[in-house]
Design an enzyme around this catalytic site. Structure first.
Site, PDB file in Angstrom:
ATOM      1  N   TYR A 194       3.907   1.425  -1.094  1.00 27.65           N
ATOM      2  CA  TYR A 194       4.555   1.460  -2.404  1.00 27.65           C
ATOM      3  C   TYR A 194       3.599   2.062  -3.442  1.00 27.65           C
ATOM      4  O   TYR A 194       3.963   2.933  -4.222  1.00 27.65           O
ATOM      5  CB  TYR A 194       4.960   0.033  -2.785  1.00 27.65           C
ATOM      6  CG  TYR A 194       5.623  -0.091  -4.122  1.00 27.65           C
ATOM      7  CD1 TYR A 194       6.993   0.106  -4.254  1.00 27.65           C
ATOM      8  CD2 TYR A 194       4.891  -0.403  -5.257  1.00 27.65           C
ATOM      9  CE1 TYR A 194       7.613   0.000  -5.493  1.00 27.65           C
ATOM     10  CE2 TYR A 194       5.486  -0.510  -6.493  1.00 27.65           C
ATOM     11  CZ  TYR A 194       6.855  -0.316  -6.608  1.00 27.65           C
ATOM     12  OH  TYR A 194       7.452  -0.410  -7.840  1.00 27.65           O
ATOM     13  N   ASP A 242     -10.411 -23.115  -7.783  1.00 29.38           N
ATOM     14  CA  ASP A 242     -11.120 -21.948  -7.267  1.00 29.38           C
ATOM     15  C   ASP A 242     -10.267 -20.702  -7.415  1.00 29.38           C
ATOM     16  O   ASP A 242      -9.535 -20.314  -6.522  1.00 29.38           O
ATOM     17  CB  ASP A 242     -11.478 -22.199  -5.793  1.00 29.38           C
ATOM     18  CG  ASP A 242     -12.649 -21.339  -5.373  1.00 29.38           C
ATOM     19  OD1 ASP A 242     -13.240 -20.674  -6.244  1.00 29.38           O
ATOM     20  OD2 ASP A 242     -12.965 -21.331  -4.177  1.00 29.38           O
ATOM     21  N   LYS A 273     -20.242 -29.773  -7.858  1.00 25.89           N
ATOM     22  CA  LYS A 273     -19.707 -28.987  -6.735  1.00 25.89           C
ATOM     23  C   LYS A 273     -19.490 -29.852  -5.496  1.00 25.89           C
ATOM     24  O   LYS A 273     -20.266 -30.763  -5.234  1.00 25.89           O
ATOM     25  CB  LYS A 273     -20.680 -27.850  -6.377  1.00 25.89           C
ATOM     26  CG  LYS A 273     -20.937 -26.876  -7.508  1.00 25.89           C
ATOM     27  CD  LYS A 273     -19.702 -26.134  -7.938  1.00 25.89           C
ATOM     28  CE  LYS A 273     -19.402 -24.929  -7.090  1.00 25.89           C
ATOM     29  NZ  LYS A 273     -20.113 -23.741  -7.429  1.00 25.89           N
ATOM     30  N   CYS A 276     -26.152  -4.727  31.715  1.00 25.32           N
ATOM     31  CA  CYS A 276     -26.788  -3.774  32.622  1.00 25.32           C
ATOM     32  C   CYS A 276     -27.527  -4.450  33.766  1.00 25.32           C
ATOM     33  O   CYS A 276     -28.031  -3.773  34.657  1.00 25.32           O
ATOM     34  CB  CYS A 276     -27.746  -2.862  31.853  1.00 25.32           C
ATOM     35  SG  CYS A 276     -29.238  -3.692  31.323  1.00 25.32           S
ATOM     36  N   CYS A 294     -32.920  -7.975  26.448  1.00 26.93           N
ATOM     37  CA  CYS A 294     -32.687  -7.198  27.657  1.00 26.93           C
ATOM     38  C   CYS A 294     -33.825  -6.190  27.768  1.00 26.93           C
ATOM     39  O   CYS A 294     -34.161  -5.515  26.789  1.00 26.93           O
ATOM     40  CB  CYS A 294     -31.350  -6.481  27.536  1.00 26.93           C
ATOM     41  SG  CYS A 294     -31.180  -5.103  28.660  1.00 26.93           S
ATOM     42  N   GLU A 345     -11.973 -32.995 -14.488  1.00 25.82           N
ATOM     43  CA  GLU A 345     -10.854 -32.126 -14.094  1.00 25.82           C
ATOM     44  C   GLU A 345     -11.200 -31.428 -12.794  1.00 25.82           C
ATOM     45  O   GLU A 345     -12.364 -31.104 -12.575  1.00 25.82           O
ATOM     46  CB  GLU A 345     -10.701 -30.963 -15.095  1.00 25.82           C
ATOM     47  CG  GLU A 345     -10.224 -31.300 -16.437  1.00 25.82           C
ATOM     48  CD  GLU A 345     -10.287 -30.064 -17.349  1.00 25.82           C
ATOM     49  OE1 GLU A 345     -10.193 -28.918 -16.859  1.00 25.82           O
ATOM     50  OE2 GLU A 345     -10.441 -30.272 -18.556  1.00 25.82           O
ATOM     51  N   TYR A 391      -3.364 -22.364 -14.100  1.00 26.36           N
ATOM     52  CA  TYR A 391      -3.627 -23.681 -14.668  1.00 26.36           C
ATOM     53  C   TYR A 391      -4.444 -23.489 -15.933  1.00 26.36           C
ATOM     54  O   TYR A 391      -5.445 -22.769 -15.917  1.00 26.36           O
ATOM     55  CB  TYR A 391      -4.502 -24.508 -13.715  1.00 26.36           C
ATOM     56  CG  TYR A 391      -3.742 -25.463 -12.830  1.00 26.36           C
ATOM     57  CD1 TYR A 391      -2.780 -26.312 -13.348  1.00 26.36           C
ATOM     58  CD2 TYR A 391      -4.030 -25.530 -11.461  1.00 26.36           C
ATOM     59  CE1 TYR A 391      -2.092 -27.189 -12.518  1.00 26.36           C
ATOM     60  CE2 TYR A 391      -3.355 -26.412 -10.628  1.00 26.36           C
ATOM     61  CZ  TYR A 391      -2.383 -27.238 -11.176  1.00 26.36           C
ATOM     62  OH  TYR A 391      -1.725 -28.107 -10.373  1.00 26.36           O
ATOM     63  N   LEU A 417     -20.581 -22.535 -16.320  1.00 23.69           N
ATOM     64  CA  LEU A 417     -20.916 -23.957 -16.267  1.00 23.69           C
ATOM     65  C   LEU A 417     -22.187 -24.162 -15.456  1.00 23.69           C
ATOM     66  O   LEU A 417     -22.429 -23.459 -14.481  1.00 23.69           O
ATOM     67  CB  LEU A 417     -19.782 -24.731 -15.589  1.00 23.69           C
ATOM     68  CG  LEU A 417     -18.478 -24.860 -16.372  1.00 23.69           C
ATOM     69  CD1 LEU A 417     -17.403 -25.483 -15.495  1.00 23.69           C
ATOM     70  CD2 LEU A 417     -18.684 -25.698 -17.621  1.00 23.69           C
ATOM     71  N   ALA A 425       0.843  -1.203   0.000  1.00 24.42           N
ATOM     72  CA  ALA A 425       0.000   0.000   0.000  1.00 24.42           C
ATOM     73  C   ALA A 425       0.879   1.253   0.000  1.00 24.42           C
ATOM     74  O   ALA A 425       0.611   2.217  -0.725  1.00 24.42           O
ATOM     75  CB  ALA A 425      -0.917  -0.009   1.207  1.00 24.42           C
ATOM     76  N   GLU A 461      -7.203 -20.784 -15.260  1.00 25.20           N
ATOM     77  CA  GLU A 461      -7.544 -20.205 -13.967  1.00 25.20           C
ATOM     78  C   GLU A 461      -6.313 -19.601 -13.301  1.00 25.20           C
ATOM     79  O   GLU A 461      -5.281 -20.271 -13.179  1.00 25.20           O
ATOM     80  CB  GLU A 461      -8.111 -21.342 -13.094  1.00 25.20           C
ATOM     81  CG  GLU A 461      -9.113 -20.912 -12.095  1.00 25.20           C
ATOM     82  CD  GLU A 461     -10.472 -20.554 -12.694  1.00 25.20           C
ATOM     83  OE1 GLU A 461     -10.648 -20.660 -13.931  1.00 25.20           O
ATOM     84  OE2 GLU A 461     -11.342 -20.126 -11.919  1.00 25.20           O
ATOM     85  N   CYS A 463     -29.282  -9.304  31.842  1.00 25.23           N
ATOM     86  CA  CYS A 463     -28.422  -8.776  30.794  1.00 25.23           C
ATOM     87  C   CYS A 463     -26.990  -8.651  31.321  1.00 25.23           C
ATOM     88  O   CYS A 463     -26.761  -8.033  32.366  1.00 25.23           O
ATOM     89  CB  CYS A 463     -28.943  -7.408  30.355  1.00 25.23           C
ATOM     90  SG  CYS A 463     -27.816  -6.545  29.269  1.00 25.23           S
ATOM     91  N   LYS A 490     -12.015 -28.494 -10.416  1.00 28.02           N
ATOM     92  CA  LYS A 490     -12.486 -27.132 -10.655  1.00 28.02           C
ATOM     93  C   LYS A 490     -11.689 -26.224  -9.723  1.00 28.02           C
ATOM     94  O   LYS A 490     -11.909 -26.236  -8.500  1.00 28.02           O
ATOM     95  CB  LYS A 490     -13.984 -27.035 -10.373  1.00 28.02           C
ATOM     96  CG  LYS A 490     -14.563 -25.689 -10.736  1.00 28.02           C
ATOM     97  CD  LYS A 490     -16.076 -25.740 -10.694  1.00 28.02           C
ATOM     98  CE  LYS A 490     -16.728 -24.480 -11.208  1.00 28.02           C
ATOM     99  NZ  LYS A 490     -16.309 -23.254 -10.575  1.00 28.02           N
ATOM    100  N   CYS A 501     -29.808   0.421  29.225  1.00 33.25           N
ATOM    101  CA  CYS A 501     -28.753  -0.575  29.061  1.00 33.25           C
ATOM    102  C   CYS A 501     -27.648   0.060  28.220  1.00 33.25           C
ATOM    103  O   CYS A 501     -27.879   0.441  27.069  1.00 33.25           O
ATOM    104  CB  CYS A 501     -29.296  -1.809  28.356  1.00 33.25           C
ATOM    105  SG  CYS A 501     -28.015  -2.982  27.902  1.00 33.25           S
TER     106      CYS A 501
HETATM  107  S1  IVH Z   1     -14.217 -25.159 -18.159  1.00 31.88           S
HETATM  108  C1  IVH Z   1     -16.819 -24.105 -21.343  1.00 31.88           C
HETATM  109  N1  IVH Z   1     -12.568 -26.219 -16.440  1.00 31.88           N
HETATM  110  O1  IVH Z   1     -15.142 -22.407 -13.387  1.00 31.88           O
HETATM  111  C2  IVH Z   1     -15.914 -24.373 -20.274  1.00 31.88           C
HETATM  112  N2  IVH Z   1     -13.618 -24.190 -15.867  1.00 31.88           N
HETATM  113  O2  IVH Z   1     -18.021 -22.134 -13.128  1.00 31.88           O
HETATM  114  C3  IVH Z   1     -15.868 -23.336 -19.266  1.00 31.88           C
HETATM  115  N3  IVH Z   1     -12.971 -23.306 -13.709  1.00 31.88           N
HETATM  116  O3  IVH Z   1     -15.485 -19.730 -15.623  1.00 31.88           O
HETATM  117  C4  IVH Z   1     -14.998 -23.586 -18.166  1.00 31.88           C
HETATM  118  N4  IVH Z   1     -11.586 -24.887 -13.166  1.00 31.88           N
HETATM  119  O4  IVH Z   1     -13.306 -19.939 -14.313  1.00 31.88           O
HETATM  120  C5  IVH Z   1     -13.387 -25.210 -16.707  1.00 31.88           C
HETATM  121  N5  IVH Z   1     -11.092 -27.246 -15.014  1.00 31.88           N
HETATM  122  C6  IVH Z   1     -11.897 -26.252 -15.289  1.00 31.88           C
HETATM  123  C7  IVH Z   1     -12.073 -25.186 -14.385  1.00 31.88           C
HETATM  124  C8  IVH Z   1     -12.960 -24.170 -14.713  1.00 31.88           C
HETATM  125  C9  IVH Z   1     -12.121 -23.751 -12.794  1.00 31.88           C
HETATM  126  C10 IVH Z   1     -13.788 -22.079 -13.571  1.00 31.88           C
HETATM  127  C11 IVH Z   1     -13.762 -21.180 -14.777  1.00 31.88           C
HETATM  128  C12 IVH Z   1     -15.181 -21.039 -15.216  1.00 31.88           C
HETATM  129  C13 IVH Z   1     -15.919 -21.403 -13.977  1.00 31.88           C
HETATM  130  C14 IVH Z   1     -17.305 -21.889 -14.286  1.00 31.88           C
END
Ligand code: IVH
Length: 782
Positions: free
Chosen positions: A47, A131, A325, A433, A452, A127, A235, A94, A45, A185, A430, A129, A458
């Site tokens: 900087y 975050d 998920k 008070c 209370c 794959e 990735y 997705l 900050a 990502e 309470c 997902k 209070c």
């Molecule tokens: S595929 C059409 N693969 O999840 C394909 N997305 O909820 C679109 N994400 O916007 C995404 N890991 O930012 C894909 N192995 C993965 C992922 C991935 C993370 C994220 C991505 C996307 C979001 C969708």
């Protein structure tokens, strides 16, 4: 004033030149310190501040920009924000699957669409997902030329320079394609995230709540040098190639990306059946906590790209992919204590203090325990929760948090309960008070609320109300926060809102107190004075009347326009409010609104029943009043005679028009109207208000801008907004005549979703509610 403290526009030419020289040297020194791998000696900050000042001076004295200017050194990111770029092809979202059946249904949909038989399943890959936040990287003739955030999927922000600082991202690749795009990502490893936050805390900066926010915040820095200091990683999970030189399957394509130098997850599985998909999911779920970064699920994709093309896209989601998920993450920790918080309205809320635990992407240290029943293991509906196990200080508990959901204790590990752990006793008085605690059951609220009874006597309630009064969403008095209010309350200077505006009486004393100087006192008094003409809606909200939140206050302000008109109406409503006799009738069992209205209409004709006490008299016949209703009345009042007397009394104390009118205002409703009336019926409230209105004058509310694109809509904000705070966005929506709601339902017209939007976004998508991002929101609301 020394030159280095003057605003850029007040500098003389000579001072500006010297400042630019000093800043160039200082910034270069810090860059060197940083790049040599030494620990930087100033915070990011600080900087940033140096660079910002340098930029400001350069903007005022363009002819003085130095050859060694730090701005030109890094290629100068635009200060006003990032350039917008349109994605060549939209970046898709997705669909989500939450359980095994959703996954099976997804596979069936794919089969049906491709006209495959029940046993013909195309190959899928699973794959992790990751975050983080998605990014697009454009390579022209193998050279990294542009990188962008996803934005709203169509238009993203140009963060090329920032992405270029990420080591994982190749700056050049071996390809014969003239234009090649890699999507993936950007994320932050857990260890790096914790380290960065610890550092932030040490130097007194705000830590990020989770690695995803940290990654997003780091990538969206206007100064690429700041991004460079952040431990970001990448990735790849997809690509786009104009020359179509890539292999026929997604899996092989990812392997090729790996060969080109892009990191690709090592946890990708090829799946031939639904069971394979679920196996892949379970393996990742099991190993999730061992990974060095966060994953929030698994993405299943049809492997064959020809099939992907055939399946296509529906409302910006590919039919060929889905995100499965993970359930909310759970962790064990110890319950170190139970504190009682006394709120503004006197509600006593037990709060569990936990040994800090990192769960669901944030560190959790406090968790609300709602009420005494909840601690005992009884839910709001009377049913057992946590298998009926009570909570005791010292217990090992299981904490859960999913997405943007607040953390909760879902279980107690009884085997780990220490012998010394005692049952918790909810206070009878309470803790602040000593007043008695009253129990009340509120419609719509969870379980029994302990309150209370001390009211403004209070200190906790009085202080909380004052803190609310000055808070940013209410009167927004700068320099006056919880700390100062508590101090002034203790000193006896500020006991009620009006006192705040008389703080100037204590000016001299205040100046002698630690932490205050002449300048800060002058500033504080000036910021108080600046709020002597507040917006009507803010002022009403600031009073802290139960159920009068920002939205309702806004509705009321727009309805009445002037404070005087409003006060007149509420005072009339106070006079016309129902008496106790009427309330007693409303409590009689089996008497609904219709029957009550009929009874009251016939009240003047009713006569006391003939016969003596021992004779069973027949209730009179009144249209719309059933025998069951009469039974209820007799049960409530003891006898038919008493019931008839009660009905006659109720008719005399029925609510008048002025009272009913208030509850009929669209967006206010009878409950909030009742609380308004209760507030204005208390003399000590109206007296305090009178004193306050001697100090401040609420401004008339401007009429609603009906031409606004969002007027009349019900809007929900979710996720993190990056260009304005959520409060600001809400205020803007309300000012434009929209209604803001906290949850998504079929009445929602629009959802504004920022990064991190979770269940609300999912709900909106399920209900087909329009979802827009922050940029679009700004467009529509300005
Ligand atoms: S595929 C059409 N693969 O999840 C394909 N997305 O909820 C679109 N994400 O916007 C995404 N890991 O930012 C894909 N192995 C993965 C992922 C991935 C993370 C994220 C991505 C996307 C979001 C969708």
């Amino acid at each position: 004033m020394p030159a280095d403290q003057k605003a850029a526009k007040y500098l003389t030419r000579k001072e500006a030149a010297l400042e630019l020289k000093r800043l160039a040297a200082e910034i270069a020194r810090h860059d060197k310190l940083y790049h040599r791998g030494d620990a930087p000696i100033i915070t990011d900050a600080e900087y940033d501040k140096l660079r910002q000042r340098n930029l400001e001076i350069e903007a005022h004295f363009p002819q003085l920009v130095r050859r060694d200017s730090p701005t030109t050194n890094v290629g100068a990111a635009p200060l006003a924000g990032f350039k917008k770029v349109q994605h060549e092809e939209p970046m898709l979202s997705l669909d989500n699957a939450f359980d095994d059946e959703d996954v099976a249904a997804f596979v069936r949909r794919v089969q049906r669409f491709l006209s495959l038989g029940p046993s013909e399943i195309p190959e899928f890959i699973a794959e992790p997902k990751i975050d983080g936040l998605s990014a697009s990287l454009i390579y022209e003739r193998g050279k990294f030329v542009r990188g962008a955030t996803r934005g709203d999927g169509t238009i993203g922000e140009d963060v090329t320079q920032n992405l270029a600082t990420i080591e994982d991202i190749p700056k050049g690749i071996q390809t014969s394609s003239p234009s090649f795009e890699v999507r993936g990502e950007v994320y932050m490893e857990l260890a790096a995230f914790h380290e960065m936050n610890e550092h932030a805390q040490r130097v007194g900066e705000q830590p990020y709540v989770n690695p995803r926010n940290a990654a997003a915040g780091s990538l969206r820095q206007l100064n690429p040098q700041v991004t460079a200091r952040r431990p970001l990683r990448f990735y790849a999970w997809g690509w786009r190639d104009v020359s179509d030189l890539m292999p026929a399957t997604h899996y092989d394509g990812l392997m090729q990306l790996k060969d080109l130098g892009f990191p690709v997850s090592g946890l990708i599985a090829r799946c031939q059946t639904v069971d394979h998909l679920l196996d892949a999911y379970n393996v990742l779920l099991k190993n999730r906590s061992q990974l060095n970064h966060e994953i929030d699920g698994v993405v299943y994709k049809v492997n064959n790209r020809v099939l992907q093309k055939r399946l296509g896209v529906v409302s910006r989601r590919p039919r060929w992919a889905i995100a499965h998920k993970f359930p909310a993450e759970q962790r064990q920790t110890t319950l170190e204590g139970i504190d009682i918080q006394v709120g503004r309205t006197g509600a006593l809320t037990p709060v569990g203090r936990l040994a800090p635990v990192f769960v669901g992407g944030v560190t959790v240290t406090n968790v609300t325990l709602h009420n005494a029943d909840y601690i005992r293991g009884v839910g709001a509906d009377g049913a057992a929760i946590r298998g009926g196990k009570d909570l005791r200080v010292g217990d090992t508990v299981v904490v859960q948090r999913a997405g943007d959901v607040i953390p909760q204790i879902v279980d107690v590990i009884l085997e780990k309960r220490p012998k010394s752990a005692r049952k918790y006793h909810f206070p009878e008085t309470c803790p602040r008070c000593g007043s008695a605690v009253a129990r009340e059951l509120e419609p719509g609220e969870e379980g029994v609320i302990a309150r209370c009874t001390g009211g403004l006597n209070c200190p906790a309630q009085a202080v909380e109300r004052l803190i609310h009064f000055v808070s940013r969403r209410a009167m927004d008095i700068e320099g006056l926060g919880a700390k100062q209010i508590e101090e002034f309350y203790e000193l006896g200077w500020v006991k009620e809102p009006a006192d705040i505006f008389r703080l100037a009486d204590h000016r001299d004393e205040l100046m002698t107190r630690e932490g205050y100087g002449e300048k800060s006192v002058t500033n504080l008094l000036a910021s108080i004075d600046a709020r002597r003409a507040p917006d009507f809606s803010r002022f009403l909200f600031a009073l802290g009347i139960r159920d009068i939140g920002e939205t309702t206050a806004g509705v009321i302000a727009r309805h009445f326009s002037s404070w005087d008109a409003f006060e007149q109406a509420v005072r009339a409503a106070v006079k016309a409010r129902p008496g106790e006799a009427y309330e007693a009738l409303t409590r009689a069992p089996g008497v609904g609104d219709g029957a009550r209205a009929n009874l009251l209409a016939a009240a003047h004709e009713l006569k006391a029943p003939k016969g003596d006490l021992f004779e069973e008299a027949e209730p009179p016949k009144i249209k719309g009043v059933s025998a069951k209703a009469w039974d209820g009345l007799i049960a409530a009042f003891g006898s038919l005679g008493e019931a008839i007397a009660a009905i006659k009394a109720a008719a005399k104390h029925a609510p008048g028009e002025d009272y009913l009118e208030l509850g009929r205002i669209n967006g206010v409703g009878p409950v909030a109207a009742d609380h308004l009336v209760d507030f204005f019926a208390e003399k000590h409230n109206t007296d305090a208000l009178k004193r306050l209105l001697k100090e401040v004058t609420p401004r008339d509310e401007a009429k609603v801008a009906t031409s606004s694109k969002v007027a009349g809509l019900t809007i929900v904000f979710t996720g993190t907004l990056e260009q304005m705070t959520r409060d600001e966005a809400k205020a803007r929506a309300i000012a434009l005549g929209a209604k803001v709601s906290g949850s998504v339902s079929k009445n929602t017209n629009l959802v504004v979703a920022g990064p991190g939007a979770g269940s609300k976004l999912a709900e909106a998508e399920k209900l087909g509610v329009e979802v827009i991002d922050e940029n679009e929101w700004i467009k529509r609301s300005s």
